[in-house]
Write a protein that holds these residues in place. Structure first.
Motif, PDB file in Angstrom:
ATOM      1  N   VAL A  93       0.849  -1.201   0.000  1.00  0.00           N
ATOM      2  CA  VAL A  93       0.000   0.000   0.000  1.00  0.00           C
ATOM      3  C   VAL A  93       0.885   1.252   0.000  1.00  0.00           C
ATOM      4  O   VAL A  93       0.664   2.185  -0.772  1.00  0.00           O
ATOM      5  N   ASN A  94       1.924   1.240   0.834  1.00  0.00           N
ATOM      6  CA  ASN A  94       2.814   2.405   0.869  1.00  0.00           C
ATOM      7  C   ASN A  94       3.475   2.638  -0.490  1.00  0.00           C
ATOM      8  O   ASN A  94       3.660   3.774  -0.913  1.00  0.00           O
ATOM      9  N   HIS A  95       3.789   1.549  -1.173  1.00  0.00           N
ATOM     10  CA  HIS A  95       4.401   1.715  -2.493  1.00  0.00           C
ATOM     11  C   HIS A  95       3.406   2.340  -3.481  1.00  0.00           C
ATOM     12  O   HIS A  95       3.789   3.150  -4.329  1.00  0.00           O
ATOM     13  N   LEU A  96       2.132   1.988  -3.367  1.00  0.00           N
ATOM     14  CA  LEU A  96       1.121   2.637  -4.216  1.00  0.00           C
ATOM     15  C   LEU A  96       1.006   4.123  -3.877  1.00  0.00           C
ATOM     16  O   LEU A  96       0.830   4.958  -4.758  1.00  0.00           O
ATOM     17  N   TYR A  97       1.130   4.458  -2.590  1.00  0.00           N
ATOM     18  CA  TYR A  97       1.164   5.873  -2.204  1.00  0.00           C
ATOM     19  C   TYR A  97       2.322   6.562  -2.926  1.00  0.00           C
ATOM     20  O   TYR A  97       2.215   7.693  -3.374  1.00  0.00           O
ATOM     21  N   GLN A  98       3.432   5.848  -3.012  1.00  0.00           N
ATOM     22  CA  GLN A  98       4.609   6.439  -3.604  1.00  0.00           C
ATOM     23  C   GLN A  98       4.428   6.676  -5.103  1.00  0.00           C
ATOM     24  O   GLN A  98       4.864   7.689  -5.637  1.00  0.00           O
ATOM     25  N   ILE A  99       3.758   5.739  -5.761  1.00  0.00           N
ATOM     26  CA  ILE A  99       3.464   5.936  -7.184  1.00  0.00           C
ATOM     27  C   ILE A  99       2.543   7.157  -7.337  1.00  0.00           C
ATOM     28  O   ILE A  99       2.748   8.004  -8.207  1.00  0.00           O
ATOM     29  N   GLY A 100       1.553   7.275  -6.461  1.00  0.00           N
ATOM     30  CA  GLY A 100       0.653   8.429  -6.487  1.00  0.00           C
ATOM     31  C   GLY A 100       1.419   9.734  -6.272  1.00  0.00           C
ATOM     32  O   GLY A 100       1.204  10.731  -6.974  1.00  0.00           O
ATOM     33  N   SER A 101       2.347   9.688  -5.336  1.00  0.00           N
ATOM     34  CA  SER A 101       3.145  10.868  -5.022  1.00  0.00           C
ATOM     35  C   SER A 101       4.020  11.262  -6.211  1.00  0.00           C
ATOM     36  O   SER A 101       4.184  12.441  -6.541  1.00  0.00           O
ATOM     37  N   ARG A 102       4.575  10.278  -6.871  1.00  0.00           N
ATOM     38  CA  ARG A 102       5.414  10.536  -8.048  1.00  0.00           C
ATOM     39  C   ARG A 102       4.595  11.168  -9.182  1.00  0.00           C
ATOM     40  O   ARG A 102       5.046  12.087  -9.870  1.00  0.00           O
ATOM     41  N   LEU A 103       3.365  10.666  -9.384  1.00  0.00           N
ATOM     42  CA  LEU A 103       2.494  11.232 -10.422  1.00  0.00           C
ATOM     43  C   LEU A 103       2.177  12.702 -10.110  1.00  0.00           C
ATOM     44  O   LEU A 103       2.165  13.549 -11.006  1.00  0.00           O
ATOM     45  N   CYS A 104       1.923  12.988  -8.839  1.00  0.00           N
ATOM     46  CA  CYS A 104       1.652  14.373  -8.433  1.00  0.00           C
ATOM     47  C   CYS A 104       2.847  15.265  -8.738  1.00  0.00           C
ATOM     48  O   CYS A 104       2.723  16.330  -9.339  1.00  0.00           O
ATOM     49  N   GLU A 105       4.013  14.811  -8.296  1.00  0.00           N
ATOM     50  CA  GLU A 105       5.247  15.555  -8.487  1.00  0.00           C
ATOM     51  C   GLU A 105       5.437  15.921  -9.955  1.00  0.00           C
ATOM     52  O   GLU A 105       5.735  17.058 -10.295  1.00  0.00           O
ATOM     53  N   ARG A 106       5.218  14.915 -10.794  1.00  0.00           N
ATOM     54  CA  ARG A 106       5.455  15.107 -12.225  1.00  0.00           C
ATOM     55  C   ARG A 106       4.495  16.123 -12.846  1.00  0.00           C
ATOM     56  O   ARG A 106       4.774  16.675 -13.903  1.00  0.00           O
TER      57      ARG A 106
END
Lengths: 254, 254
Positions: free
Chosen positions: A169-182
């Protein structure tokens, strides 16, 4: 009063020491720590670095990395005492059988940076002997309202389930965070959704709480999303989880 | 006072109606609902089912399913008024251009069974004209402390990110729940961990919060976990997410 020696000085040892110290029913006699102790200890608690200095206690709590558990248990220079480890993935019988064995597994994600109220943390206990289970259960109830009898087989499954709902789940948060950043979106925008997603399943089963394009079988949105993902691995994750949801709800044949 | 007509009677329409009604700065004039209205309405709000009966309002909020947005926008029997939709995945220009267009996207997972405090929900607004953006922003600020200007491109990315942190995360909860069920463990045991995992990323980035066997590159535990999974799809999910984490932290070469 339950007397405890803690062996280890990592995150779990740190939080257990804090919780034990706060409880009036428990006295921490010693903390064994190789090298300089990360745990700041006041009071009567002695930090030791030689197993030979371990004093007599009701329970020895081994809070070290999973791999180190069997070795540490073997090194203990006594027998017929109650020795427990705190690991989700290590079976009870990984402990040397010269002592009475048990497990004291607090199911939570620990990091030293975050204060944690152990009170709500489920503590899973297991022991070979009924009287030891009783002692462990008392120890657990002194720091948590949420104590469970879980055997080694169940604990293995629980630890695996925890990998899904915590690490993955935390890794999915990280993918979400990366998409936001981009896309220059502050990650904070997603946090209320993350919180509500985690809270929802307290009153609704995850089965019933499922929403989204995969659940609706909304192929058009799924394709738009895949086109938007620039990292190959993220595409794969999107595809596989979409497929798994579709299969689960019977929308797609294998 | 901002006058609003809501078009739709699903989950989003339901929650927006509730939030708008609570705000002193907003008056809901009408709710358009095909068939029997799911929204129970007291007061002055009129439920209508014919577009011709729509009265003059400051904002028309189309809260219908993504696919239905363009059709509904075309059917509106007026022009040059401010018409917005509430969808994360539909671009602004999916609305008919005979009216002034905007988007009012509350980023949250809505179900009628759960009361929701919209106050903390991020509302993402977009409009073609600066004066409309101002009106939309006032509408948003009347129900939420968390208002963002997000254009159609950003909203697409945000919606995709939401699928990862909400839909996919919920599916991982479901896999966890299934594992518990199969081993006679109450799912409640996992809930404090789920909650802490979601809270942790408010103070720690998901990047820094990552733990677990994949992050530690603990191949022994990974293999034990894979052996324990009986469903093929769950094995695949475990493997892919483990690999993605390992790649991310540079522990594995493609």
């Amino acid at each position: 009063m339950i007397n405890v020696c803690i062996i280890g000085s990592g995150n779990v040892a740190f939080h257990l020491h804090q919780a034990f110290t706060r409880s009036k029913a428990i006295e921490v006699l010693q903390i064994f720590s190789r090298g300089p102790a990360a745990i700041q200890s006041a009071d009567k608690v002695r930090i030791i670095d030689d197993y030979k200095d371990l004093t007599v206690a009701d329970i020895y709590v081994i809070a070290v990395s999973d791999d180190a558990v069997p070795g540490v248990a073997k090194l203990l220079p006594f027998q017929d005492r109650l020795v427990v480890h705190t690991s989700g993935s290590v079976p009870l019988d990984a402990l040397a059988d010269k002592n009475r064995r048990g497990v004291f597994y607090p199911l939570q994600t620990f990091s030293k940076e975050r204060a944690l109220d152990l009170n709500k943390v489920p503590v899973c206990v297991e022991a070979e002997r009924p009287e030891d289970l009783k002692t462990l259960s008392s120890l657990a109830k002194s720091i948590s309202d949420n104590v469970h009898f879980i055997d080694s087989g169940q604990r293995k499954a629980l630890h695996l389930a925890a990998v899904f709902v915590n690490n993955f789940v935390n890794h999915l948060y990280q993918i979400g965070s990366r998409l936001c950043e981009r896309h220059n979106i502050p990650f904070e925008v997603l946090q209320p959704l993350i919180k509500e997603t985690a809270q929802k399943i307290v009153s609704l089963s995850p089965e019933d709480a499922q929403t989204g394009p995969a659940r609706r079988n909304d192929q058009k949105t799924i394709e738009k999303h895949l086109a938007l993902l620039s990292e190959e691995k993220h595409k794969e994750v999107y595809q596989l989880l979409t497929e798994t949801i579709q299969l689960h709800y019977g929308r797609k044949e294998l």
